[in-house]
Design an enzyme around this catalytic site. Sequence first.
Site, PDB file in Angstrom:
ATOM      1  N   ASP A  67       0.760  -1.059   0.096  1.00 47.34           N
ATOM      2  CA  ASP A  67       0.068  -0.015  -0.142  1.00 47.34           C
ATOM      3  C   ASP A  67       0.939   1.299   0.043  1.00 47.34           C
ATOM      4  O   ASP A  67       2.225   1.382   0.166  1.00 47.34           O
ATOM      5  CB  ASP A  67      -0.807  -0.098   1.286  1.00 47.34           C
ATOM      6  CG  ASP A  67      -0.458  -0.590   2.502  1.00 47.34           C
ATOM      7  OD1 ASP A  67       0.906  -0.539   2.540  1.00 47.34           O
ATOM      8  OD2 ASP A  67      -1.036  -0.990   3.299  1.00 47.34           O
ATOM      9  N   ASN A 136      -7.852  -3.850  14.611  1.00 50.10           N
ATOM     10  CA  ASN A 136      -9.221  -4.363  14.181  1.00 50.10           C
ATOM     11  C   ASN A 136      -9.247  -5.576  13.306  1.00 50.10           C
ATOM     12  O   ASN A 136     -10.159  -5.870  12.591  1.00 50.10           O
ATOM     13  CB  ASN A 136      -9.807  -2.974  13.647  1.00 50.10           C
ATOM     14  CG  ASN A 136      -9.094  -2.442  12.527  1.00 50.10           C
ATOM     15  OD1 ASN A 136      -8.170  -3.048  12.080  1.00 50.10           O
ATOM     16  ND2 ASN A 136      -9.974  -1.622  11.778  1.00 50.10           N
ATOM     17  N   GLU A 143     -10.003  -2.387   5.481  1.00 52.60           N
ATOM     18  CA  GLU A 143     -10.450  -2.336   7.012  1.00 52.60           C
ATOM     19  C   GLU A 143     -11.954  -3.302   6.936  1.00 52.60           C
ATOM     20  O   GLU A 143     -12.285  -3.962   5.963  1.00 52.60           O
ATOM     21  CB  GLU A 143     -10.985  -0.839   6.811  1.00 52.60           C
ATOM     22  CG  GLU A 143      -9.873   0.206   7.097  1.00 52.60           C
ATOM     23  CD  GLU A 143      -8.865  -0.101   8.129  1.00 52.60           C
ATOM     24  OE1 GLU A 143      -9.176  -0.715   9.256  1.00 52.60           O
ATOM     25  OE2 GLU A 143      -7.623   0.800   8.023  1.00 52.60           O
TER      26      GLU A 143
END
Length: 266
Positions: A67, A136, A143
Site C-alpha cells: 500500500d 481491528n 478495513e
Amino acid sequence: MKVIVCSSYEELSKKAAEIFAQRILQKPNIILGLATGGTPVGTYKELIRLHNEHGLDFSQVVTFNLDEYVGLAPSHPQSYRYFMDKNLFDAINIKKENTHILSGTAEDVEAECASFEEKIASAGGIDLQVLGIGSNGHIAFNEPGTSRDCRTHVVNLAESTIQDNARFFDDPSEIPRQALTLGIGTIMEAREIILLASGQGKAQAIARSVERPITLAVPASALQVHPNTVFIIDQDAASQLKREYPQHSQDLEMPSYATKIQPKVL
Ligand code: PGA
C-alpha cells in the site's frame, strides 16, 4: 492455516527472516510481497544482517508493496516508499527498478491500481507475501467490511487513522485522507503468506482471525481458507487463543540456510 508461537518479537523476526532466506535461496528471482508498519522492521533488520554477514543475495529479487498513501511523494518521510528504502532496500543489493510501490502521486489513482495489478500478474504473481495485522483485524488498508474478492483499490482512511497520523505531519494539509492498497482478493492469490503479529494489542485480532468463523468484520479471517499461510506471532499476540499451537519451530523445517549462502565477496 498454521500458527507458530514465538517467545519474543526478536524470535518472531528471526523465524520470518529464515523463511524469507530459504525461499530466496530456492528461487533467487522470487517475487516478494512486502509490508510497512512496525512489525516487519525486525524481519527486515535480520534480512539485512543475513545480506551483510552471509551474502544473502537480492540482486534478482522482485518486490511489490501492499500500500501507499495518496498525495505523498516518494521523498516524503511518511511515504511507504521512503520507509522501504530506509528500512530495507538501501541496505541490501536489490535493484531499485525491481522494487514496486504504488504511486501516491499518480494523477489517475484508479489507473495506477489497475497497472499495479497488471505488473504483479506479468511478473508471475507473488510467491511470498508478508503481512501485518491491525488491532481491528485489517490487512494492508483493507478495513473491516471490505469485500474478500476486491482487487487493488483506493480507500478513504478512517477518521481515527487520519487522527493517528496527524502527529507525523507539521502541515495538517499534508495528512493523507486516502490510500492505495492491494485488495484482499489480490493478497489471497499469493502462493505463500506469512502474517506477523506482536504484542497484547494484537491478541484479540489474532483470536478472531484464527479461531472464529470467517467474517467480513475481520479481514484477516479470510486467510483461514488460504492454502499456505502461517501466522508467526509472539506470546502476547497469542494470549487470547484457546487452542494449543506449536511453539518455536517444531512445525517448520529449518535447514541451516546460512551455510548454503555463498560467502560475500568483498
Ligand atoms: P504495525 O501495523 O505493524 O505497525 O502494528 C500493522 C498494520 O496495521 O497492518
